[in-house]
Design an enzyme around this catalytic site. Structure first.
Site, mmCIF file in Angstrom:
data_model
loop_
_atom_site.group_PDB
_atom_site.id
_atom_site.type_symbol
_atom_site.label_atom_id
_atom_site.label_comp_id
_atom_site.label_asym_id
_atom_site.label_seq_id
_atom_site.Cartn_x
_atom_site.Cartn_y
_atom_site.Cartn_z
ATOM 1 N N MET A 49 3.795 11.675 -4.930
ATOM 2 C CA MET A 49 3.875 12.355 -6.225
ATOM 3 C C MET A 49 2.599 12.120 -7.033
ATOM 4 S SD MET A 49 7.746 11.471 -7.484
ATOM 5 C CE MET A 49 9.203 11.900 -6.522
ATOM 6 N N VAL A 50 2.128 10.877 -7.023
ATOM 7 C CA VAL A 50 0.910 10.541 -7.760
ATOM 8 C C VAL A 50 -0.290 11.252 -7.150
ATOM 9 C CG1 VAL A 50 -0.643 8.663 -8.390
ATOM 10 C CG2 VAL A 50 1.823 8.338 -8.543
ATOM 11 N N ASP B 158 -5.311 9.203 -9.356
ATOM 12 C CA ASP B 158 -5.137 9.372 -7.920
ATOM 13 C C ASP B 158 -5.327 8.052 -7.178
ATOM 14 O OD1 ASP B 158 -4.907 10.928 -5.432
ATOM 15 O OD2 ASP B 158 -7.033 10.482 -5.198
ATOM 16 N N ASP C 29 -2.293 5.697 -6.182
ATOM 17 C CA ASP C 29 -1.321 5.947 -5.117
ATOM 18 C C ASP C 29 -1.283 4.851 -4.064
ATOM 19 O OD1 ASP C 29 -3.744 6.506 -3.961
ATOM 20 O OD2 ASP C 29 -3.316 8.603 -3.512
ATOM 21 N N GLY C 30 -2.453 4.256 -3.762
ATOM 22 C CA GLY C 30 -2.474 3.193 -2.765
ATOM 23 C C GLY C 30 -1.685 1.974 -3.216
ATOM 24 N N THR D 235 2.552 5.921 4.409
ATOM 25 C CA THR D 235 2.984 6.687 5.573
ATOM 26 C C THR D 235 1.807 7.478 6.126
ATOM 27 O OG1 THR D 235 3.569 8.651 4.258
ATOM 28 C CG2 THR D 235 5.277 6.950 4.534
ATOM 29 N N ASP E 66 -3.420 12.279 1.002
ATOM 30 C CA ASP E 66 -4.414 11.688 0.103
ATOM 31 C C ASP E 66 -5.821 12.147 0.463
ATOM 32 O OD1 ASP E 66 -5.190 9.791 -2.010
ATOM 33 O OD2 ASP E 66 -6.071 8.655 -0.367
ATOM 34 N N ASP F 155 -8.287 14.474 -1.824
ATOM 35 C CA ASP F 155 -9.642 14.054 -2.210
ATOM 36 C C ASP F 155 -10.653 15.158 -1.931
ATOM 37 O OD1 ASP F 155 -8.592 11.630 -2.932
ATOM 38 O OD2 ASP F 155 -9.355 10.532 -1.197
#
Length: 214
Positions: free
Chosen positions: A30-31, A66, A69-70, A80, A87, A91
Site C-alpha cells: 500500500m505504501v 516510498d 515500505d522496507g 514478499t 517496489d 521506482d
C-alpha cells in the site's frame, strides 16, 4: 553510494510511525503504491507545468514515503517477491515521471532544448543502470557497484529542479550534467563488474540467449 545510508536514515526517521501503521493494517505494498502514484502525479502536475520548486518538494515527500515500505515489510515479518518487484517497478515509474516531466516542460513553456536533451539522456542512462544490475542478478551475479545509484540520481535531479524553481540560474544544467557523467560512469562500472564476475562462466541453461532476452 548513498543509497544504503539514506535508507537507514529514513528508516530511523519513520520508526515511530511503523508500529502504528502495522496496527492499522497498512501493508508495505500500500505504501509503495501510494508513494509511486504521489511521485508520478506530483511530477506530472507540478514539474510538467513549470512549478519546479513545489514539484521537487512534492516528489521528494512521496519518495521519502516510498522508502518506508522496507521498514514496514520487515515489521510485518518480511517482504514478499511480489512486493520487491512492485517496489522496483514503482521506482522506475517515479524516476521516469520526473525526467519526462522536465522534458515536457522545457520542450514548451520552459523553452530550453539543452535541458530536454540532458533529461532524456539521464533517463536512458538511469534505465540502463537499473537494467544491468537486474539482468546480472538474474544470472546469479552481484552488481552493486557504481558512483550514481537511485538515491544520488534523485538528489541531483530534484535539487537542480528545486533550485531552478527558486530562480537560481543554471542549477538544473549543472546537476543534470553531473548526473549524466556519473550515470555513464556507473553503467561502465557495472558492465566491467559483470565482465569480471562472469569470466569463464557459461550461460545457465534456464536463461534465454541474448537475442531472446526480454
Amino acid at each position: 553510494m548513498l543509497g544504503v545510508n539514506a535508507r537507514a536514515a529514513v528508516g530511523r526517521f519513520w520508526a515511530p510511525v511503523v508500529g502504528r501503521l502495522v496496527r492499522a493494517g497498512v501493508t508495505a505494498d500500500m505504501v509503495t503504491v501510494t508513494g509511486t502514484l504521489g511521485a508520478v502525479a506530483g511530477a506530472a502536475a507540478l514539474i510538467g507545468t513549470g512549478h519546479l520548486w513545489w514539484g521537487a518538494v512534492t516528489v521528494t515527500a512521496f519518495v521519502l514515503l516510498d522508502m518506508l515500505d522496507g521498514a514496514l515489510a520487515r515489521a510485518r515479518g518480511g517482504g514478499t517477491v511480489f512486493g520487491a518487484v512492485l517496489d522496483s517497478t514503482g521506482d522506475r515509474a517515479a524516476d521516469a515521471a520526473v525526467f519526462g516531466a522536465l522534458a515536457w516542460w522545457f520542450s514548451d513553456g520552459g523553452d530550453n532544448r539543452l535541458i530536454v536533451f540532458l533529461a532524456l539522456v539521464c533517463l536512458v542512462l538511469g534505465v540502463l543502470t537499473s537494467y544491468v544490475k537486474a539482468r546480472a542478478e538474474g544470472m546469479g551475479l552481484r552488481c552493486d557497484v557504481g558512483v550514481v545509484e537511485r538515491t544520488e540520481r534523485l538528489i541531483l535531479v530534484l535539487v537542480g529542479t528545486g533550485f531552478t524553481g527558486l530562480g537560481i540560474p543554471y542549477a538544473l544544467h549543472v546537476c543534470l550534467w553531473v548526473l549524466l557523467v556519473g550515470s555513464a560512469v556507473t553503467v561502465g562500472q557495472r558492465f566491467a563488474e559483470v565482465h569480471r564476475q562472469s569470466r569463464g562462466r557459461a550461460l545457465p541453461s534456464s536463461v534465454p540467449p541474448a537475442g531472446d532476452a526480454p
